[in-house]
Motif scaffolding. Structure first.
Motif, PDB file in Angstrom:
ATOM      1  N   LEU A 146       0.842  -1.195   0.000  1.00  0.00           N
ATOM      2  CA  LEU A 146       0.000   0.000   0.000  1.00  0.00           C
ATOM      3  C   LEU A 146       0.880   1.249   0.000  1.00  0.00           C
ATOM      4  O   LEU A 146       1.792   1.381   0.798  1.00  0.00           O
ATOM      5  N   VAL A 147       0.574   2.156  -0.905  1.00  0.00           N
ATOM      6  CA  VAL A 147       1.354   3.384  -1.084  1.00  0.00           C
ATOM      7  C   VAL A 147       0.436   4.583  -0.886  1.00  0.00           C
ATOM      8  O   VAL A 147      -0.647   4.660  -1.476  1.00  0.00           O
ATOM      9  N   CYS A 148       0.861   5.534  -0.059  1.00  0.00           N
ATOM     10  CA  CYS A 148       0.130   6.786   0.144  1.00  0.00           C
ATOM     11  C   CYS A 148       0.917   7.916  -0.498  1.00  0.00           C
ATOM     12  O   CYS A 148       2.099   8.103  -0.203  1.00  0.00           O
ATOM     13  N   MET A 149       0.242   8.685  -1.374  1.00  0.00           N
ATOM     14  CA  MET A 149       0.862   9.814  -2.063  1.00  0.00           C
ATOM     15  C   MET A 149       0.075  11.075  -1.745  1.00  0.00           C
ATOM     16  O   MET A 149      -0.903  11.397  -2.421  1.00  0.00           O
ATOM     17  N   THR A 263       3.909   2.599   2.480  1.00  0.00           N
ATOM     18  CA  THR A 263       4.981   3.406   1.908  1.00  0.00           C
ATOM     19  C   THR A 263       4.436   4.801   1.673  1.00  0.00           C
ATOM     20  O   THR A 263       3.451   4.972   0.936  1.00  0.00           O
ATOM     21  N   LEU A 264       5.033   5.792   2.313  1.00  0.00           N
ATOM     22  CA  LEU A 264       4.571   7.174   2.208  1.00  0.00           C
ATOM     23  C   LEU A 264       5.504   7.926   1.269  1.00  0.00           C
ATOM     24  O   LEU A 264       6.689   8.094   1.539  1.00  0.00           O
ATOM     25  N   LEU A 270       3.246  18.759   3.980  1.00  0.00           N
ATOM     26  CA  LEU A 270       2.086  17.876   3.937  1.00  0.00           C
ATOM     27  C   LEU A 270       2.477  16.433   4.231  1.00  0.00           C
ATOM     28  O   LEU A 270       1.781  15.723   4.970  1.00  0.00           O
ATOM     29  N   GLY A 271       3.583  15.976   3.668  1.00  0.00           N
ATOM     30  CA  GLY A 271       4.022  14.611   3.916  1.00  0.00           C
ATOM     31  C   GLY A 271       4.279  14.344   5.390  1.00  0.00           C
ATOM     32  O   GLY A 271       3.972  13.261   5.904  1.00  0.00           O
ATOM     33  N   ALA A 272       4.815  15.343   6.076  1.00  0.00           N
ATOM     34  CA  ALA A 272       5.093  15.180   7.513  1.00  0.00           C
ATOM     35  C   ALA A 272       3.803  15.052   8.314  1.00  0.00           C
ATOM     36  O   ALA A 272       3.747  14.313   9.310  1.00  0.00           O
ATOM     37  N   LEU A 273       2.746  15.748   7.890  1.00  0.00           N
ATOM     38  CA  LEU A 273       1.458  15.644   8.581  1.00  0.00           C
ATOM     39  C   LEU A 273       0.865  14.245   8.400  1.00  0.00           C
ATOM     40  O   LEU A 273       0.329  13.656   9.347  1.00  0.00           O
ATOM     41  N   TYR A 274       0.941  13.704   7.181  1.00  0.00           N
ATOM     42  CA  TYR A 274       0.446  12.345   6.947  1.00  0.00           C
ATOM     43  C   TYR A 274       1.269  11.337   7.737  1.00  0.00           C
ATOM     44  O   TYR A 274       0.721  10.382   8.297  1.00  0.00           O
ATOM     45  N   ALA A 275       2.591  11.545   7.787  1.00  0.00           N
ATOM     46  CA  ALA A 275       3.446  10.633   8.553  1.00  0.00           C
ATOM     47  C   ALA A 275       3.057  10.646  10.026  1.00  0.00           C
ATOM     48  O   ALA A 275       2.989   9.594  10.677  1.00  0.00           O
ATOM     49  N   ALA A 276       2.767  11.835  10.567  1.00  0.00           N
ATOM     50  CA  ALA A 276       2.378  11.941  11.972  1.00  0.00           C
ATOM     51  C   ALA A 276       1.053  11.237  12.232  1.00  0.00           C
ATOM     52  O   ALA A 276       0.895  10.519  13.227  1.00  0.00           O
ATOM     53  N   ARG A 286       7.364   3.331   5.673  1.00  0.00           N
ATOM     54  CA  ARG A 286       8.574   3.472   4.870  1.00  0.00           C
ATOM     55  C   ARG A 286       8.406   4.801   4.142  1.00  0.00           C
ATOM     56  O   ARG A 286       7.482   4.962   3.333  1.00  0.00           O
ATOM     57  N   CYS A 287       9.255   5.786   4.427  1.00  0.00           N
ATOM     58  CA  CYS A 287       9.114   7.125   3.855  1.00  0.00           C
ATOM     59  C   CYS A 287      10.122   7.321   2.727  1.00  0.00           C
ATOM     60  O   CYS A 287      11.319   7.061   2.895  1.00  0.00           O
TER      61      CYS A 287
END
Length: 309
Positions: A146-149, A263-264, A270-276, A286-287
Motif C-alpha cells: 500500500l502506497v500513500c501519495m 509506503t509514504l 504535507l508529507g510530515a502531517l500524513y506521517a504523523a 517506509r518514507c
C-alpha cells in the motif's frame, strides 16, 4: 558524462525539469509556478522552451513529460492506461508530440508525454496523472504494498510486484482549502498556513477521525463555535481542521484494509502531517521523497523508451 534526456514533471500549479544522464546524474534543472493553469493562457511550448534554456539543455535531447500536460486541458491529451497494469508498460504508451505543437521548440524533435491511469469501475471510478510516475519509481526500487501519495488530491495505491492493482483518490487537500478559505470557517483561520506535525491539536483531531471517519462532518461546525466562544484560538482551529480531514482519510484506509504498513511518498510539510497521523494510528512507515521518486520513475521510463545506456 553528457546528458541523455530531459525529464519534466508538469503539475497543475508547478513545473519541474531536470537534464539527466542515464546514470541518474542531474546536469541541470529548472523549476517554477508555470503549471497547467498558467499555461492555459501562456501556452505550453513557450514555458518549456524557457525552462530548457534556463537549464542549459543541449538541443536535440529527447524530452519525457509526466503530469497535467497530458490532461484534457493540457498540451496534448494522452489517453489513460487502464489498470490493473504493469507500471513499466506505461513507457510504450507515451505519446509523441506532433510537429505542429513544437513551433517554439524546433530543435527538440522527440518530446513525449506519459499517460495517466484509469480505474474503469462503475462503482469506484478513478483517475490519476503524475502520480503514476512515482509508482514507476517505487516499482523500479522493488517497493510494493500500500502506497500513500499526499497532495491536493491524495492517492492510495496498491502495488503487487510491478503491477498496480487499484487506487483511491481523496480530495482532502482541496477540502482543506475550500473550508479554510471559502466557508464559514474562514473567519476562524489564521493567515499563516503552517502546521507542525507534532501539534497537539492536529494529533488530537486526527485521533478522533482515525477512530471514526464518519465523525468528520459533525466535528466541523464546532470549530467555528469554539472560536466564537473563546475555547480555542485560530491557530488551534486550523490545526484541528487539518487533523480532522487527514485523520478521516487515514482512518478510512486503515479500517478498510486492516493496514499494518504503508509506503509514504512524502513531500515537505504535507508529507510530515500524513506521517504523523499514520504513526499515531500505529502504522509502520517506509518514507520516500516524492520528487526523488518521480525523477527515478522518469529515468526508468526514459531508459526504456530510448534504450539509453
Amino acid at each position: 558524462m553528457a546528458a541523455d534526456f530531459v525529464a519534466v514533471d508538469w503539475g497543475t500549479s508547478s513545473f519541474r525539469l531536470w537534464v539527466m544522464g542515464c546514470d541518474g546524474q542531474i546536469h541541470g534543472e529548472s523549476r517554477g509556478p508555470e503549471g497547467m493553469i498558467y499555461c492555459g493562457t501562456a501556452g505550453f511550448g513557450p514555458v518549456l522552451a524557457e525552462h530548457l534554456n534556463r537549464a542549459k539543455a543541449s538541443q536535440n535531447l529527447p524530452v519525457l513529460i509526466c503530469g497535467m500536460a497530458g490532461s484534457r486541458q493540457g498540451w496534448l491529451e494522452t489517453p489513460y492506461a487502464d489498470i490493473p497494469t504493469l507500471v513499466a508498460d506505461l513507457a510504450s504508451q507515451a505519446i509523441q508530440l506532433p510537429d505542429q505543437l513544437l513551433t517554439e521548440l524546433p530543435n527538440f524533435r522527440d518530446i513525449r508525454i506519459l499517460p495517466g491511469l484509469a480505474q474503469r469501475d462503475s462503482a469506484h471510478p478513478d483517475v490519476m496523472r503524475g502520480e503514476e510516475t512515482q509508482l514507476l519509481g517505487l516499482a523500479h526500487q522493488a517497493i510494493e504494498g500500500l502506497v500513500c501519495m499526499p497532495g491536493t488530491h491524495s492517492k492510495w495505491a496498491t502495488l503487487q510486484g510491478d503491477t498496480l492493482t487499484g487506487f483511491t483518490s481523496y480530495i482532502t487537500g482541496e477540502m482543506f482549502d475550500l473550508l479554510s478559505r471559502h466557508s464559514i470557517l474562514k473567519h476562524s483561520m489564521p493567515e499563516s498556513r503552517s502546521i507542525a506535525p507534532d501539534n497537539p491539536d492536529f494529533l488530537a483531531a486526527a485521533e478522533q477521525t482515525i477512530a471514526d471517519p464518519s465523525f468528520l462532518t459533525e466535528a466541523l461546525f464546532p470549530l467555528r463555535a469554539g472560536v466564537l466562544l473563546n475555547y480555542r484560538d485560530q491557530k488551534e482551529t486550523q490545526a484541528r481542521l487539518s487533523g480532522l480531514l487527514i485523520g478521516a482519510e487515514v482512518g478510512r484506509q486503515i479500517a478498510n484494509r486492516h493496514v499494518k504498513s504503508v509506503t509514504l511518498v512524502g513531500q515537505k510539510g504535507l508529507g510530515a502531517l500524513y506521517a504523523a497521523a499514520l504513526t499515531h494510528a500505529g502504522v509502520a512507515l517506509r518514507c520516500v521523497d516524492a520528487e526523488d521518486t518521480a525523477r527515478q520513475g522518469l529515468l526508468a521510463t526514459a531508459t526504456k523508451i530510448w534504450n539509453l545506456k
